[in-house]
Design an enzyme around this catalytic site. Structure first.
Site, PDB file in Angstrom:
ATOM      1  N   HIS A 138      35.536  38.245  45.209  1.00 58.21           N
ATOM      2  CA  HIS A 138      34.984  39.289  46.067  1.00 58.21           C
ATOM      3  C   HIS A 138      33.540  38.963  46.407  1.00 58.21           C
ATOM      4  O   HIS A 138      32.812  38.418  45.580  1.00 58.21           O
ATOM      5  CB  HIS A 138      35.053  40.655  45.373  1.00 58.21           C
ATOM      6  CG  HIS A 138      34.915  41.774  46.343  1.00 58.21           C
ATOM      7  ND1 HIS A 138      33.703  42.233  46.767  1.00 58.21           N
ATOM      8  CD2 HIS A 138      35.857  42.489  47.008  1.00 58.21           C
ATOM      9  CE1 HIS A 138      33.896  43.196  47.649  1.00 58.21           C
ATOM     10  NE2 HIS A 138      35.190  43.368  47.820  1.00 58.21           N
TER      11      HIS A 138
ATOM     12  N   ASP B  49      43.214  43.718  46.727  1.00 54.03           N
ATOM     13  CA  ASP B  49      44.443  43.249  47.377  1.00 54.03           C
ATOM     14  C   ASP B  49      45.469  42.678  46.397  1.00 54.03           C
ATOM     15  O   ASP B  49      46.645  42.588  46.733  1.00 54.03           O
ATOM     16  CB  ASP B  49      44.103  42.159  48.407  1.00 54.03           C
ATOM     17  CG  ASP B  49      43.267  42.706  49.540  1.00 54.03           C
ATOM     18  OD1 ASP B  49      43.669  43.740  50.097  1.00 54.03           O
ATOM     19  OD2 ASP B  49      42.217  42.133  49.850  1.00 54.03           O
TER      20      ASP B  49
END
Ligand code: COA
Length: 382
Positions: free
Chosen positions: A263, A319
């Site tokens: 991320h 996700d």
């Protein structure tokens, strides 16, 4: 001629672009806050509709305010007949995110507040867009399968309505709750790429629909909202748990990324992944088959061990486990990113309202790397 000293950060990492009261992320500690409330509090106790109100108004709703918002959403879920006709004219093979982008853009033609950018009109557009994005995504799947879109039911929540309009079958309470939590977790994430795109467009005083169309386009990329689809494609490609080790080893050997991991802001576990991991496991257990969860967990363990070995703080993001959760809820893989939009429309609209509440055109400078002071050479002499 001299150019100014470079101050650019690759990908604008850690650049603070504007003040905002909507969302806070502590990437080091893995903390995500909407309007003052930790995401864990909201995922455990609230509903998506409460979160919409929170993002738009900066506080949780009273009972009457929530009822009013529910009524507004309910009154605005139906799509204009012209929009349904237009959607039916698209190729059946069109990518759902492309259909969503074009349909959101076209909705502007039928909005009674077209051309009105007043604060009241902007708020009404936010309600309509939030209500209708879910209807569009469900209709995309129905129409491409040659089926008629299902009209929403007034008595269902936003989450339950979406699953109902998608499957023509009311979801169980457990399924509706799981999906509601997924919507809460995806609702906002500060100045991510799509939200920033929305704010940049809104900042020009373009219409709310233009801002949201920009956001849908930005969300479609595999480094942003598209990653959840890539995760499920990876799981399906691997196929069985016994093939996970070889697949991950091959990815490492080729220096390729594993989707759903890493991320731009979190240096530790994405707090949303914590809930989605639990949800993926619980959904599998309820259905008596934890294969997709088990494979995901094994991939995660292998990647985390490898990253730790390399001294990189790279962990699962939102996700990674939403993929297997949605798959087990029977949602088609190419709808995962549109579903991200079904939730994130709440955050996008909140940011557009905030941007326009105290607008300043967003116009950064580039770090020019080209030549200076060149003399023009006529074309025949080059
Ligand atoms: N799998 C394996 N290695 C990864 C990785 C992943 N998913 N994500 C990052 N890395 C590695 C990179 O290869 C790079 O290694 P290097 O320093 O040896 O070159 C390092 O970690 C930094 O990666 P980088 O892509 O530069 O960091 P970033 O902050 O720009 O990346 C993402 C953020 C999200 C773009 C990146 O982690 C990624 O591409 N993840 C997969 C896509 C995804 O899930 N996106 C959804 C985000 S919510």
């Amino acid at each position: 001629m001299t150019k100014p000293a470079s101050t650019s950060a690759a990908g604008l990492r850690d650049v603070v672009a504007a003040p905002s009261s909507i969302c806070f992320i502590d990437g080091e500690k893995g903390i995500l806050i909407y309007g003052g409330y930790n995401i864990h509090e909201l995922a455990t106790n609230s509903s998506f509709e409460e979160v919409i109100f929170l993002l738009w108004n900066g506080r949780l709703p009273k009972q009457s305010e929530l009822a009013e918002l529910n009524a507004e959403l309910s009154a605005n879920r139906q799509l204009p007949a012209e929009i349904i006709s237009m959607m039916k004219s698209f190729p059946k093979t069109a990518v759902p995110m492309d259909v969503l982008r074009t349909t959101v853009s076209a909705l502007a033609f039928y909005d009674p507040d077209t051309g009105n950018n007043s604060p009241e009109a902007r708020k009404r557009k936010a309600v309509r867009l939030t209500a209708q994005t879910a209807t569009i995504v469900a209709a995309i799947d129905r129409i491409r399968k040659g089926q008629e879109p299902i009209a929403p039911k007034a008595e269902l929540s936003h989450a339950a309505n979406f699953l109902y309009m998608l499957n023509d079958k009311e979801p169980s309470d457990v399924e509706a709750k799981a999906f509601d939590i997924a919507l809460i977790l995806h609702a906002d994430h500060e100045f991510n790429a799509s939200t920033f795109a929305a704010r940049v467009t809104a900042g020009t005083l373009a219409d709310v629909y233009a801002a949201i169309t920009s956001a849908v386009g930005a969300l479609s990329g595999p480094l942003h909202g598209g990653a959840n689809e890539q995760v499920m494609k990876m799981l399906l490609e691997i196929g069985t748990p016994d093939k996970v080790d070889a697949y991950v080893a091959d990815k490492f050997a080729k220096g390729e990324k594993i989707m759903g991991i890493g991320h731009a802001v979190y240096q530790t576990e994405d707090p949303r992944a914590t809930h989605l991991r639990r949800m993926s496991q619980a959904t599998g257990e309820r259905q008596g088959d934890t294969k997709w969860f088990d494979m995901s967990k094994h991939i995660e363990d292998l990647v985390v061990a490898e990253m730790d070995r390399k001294g990189k703080k790279i962990r699962a993001n939102v996700d990674f486990y939403s993929a297997s959760t949605y798959y087990m809820l029977g949602i088609p893989v190419d709808l995962y990113t549109p579903i991200f939009a079904v939730s994130r429309i709440s955050g996008w609209t909140a940011h557009v309202l905030e941007q326009l509440g105290n607008n300043k055109l967003i116009r950064p400078r580039s770090d020019y790397l080209g030549e200076m002071d060149l003399k023009y050479v006529p074309i025949e002499q080059r």
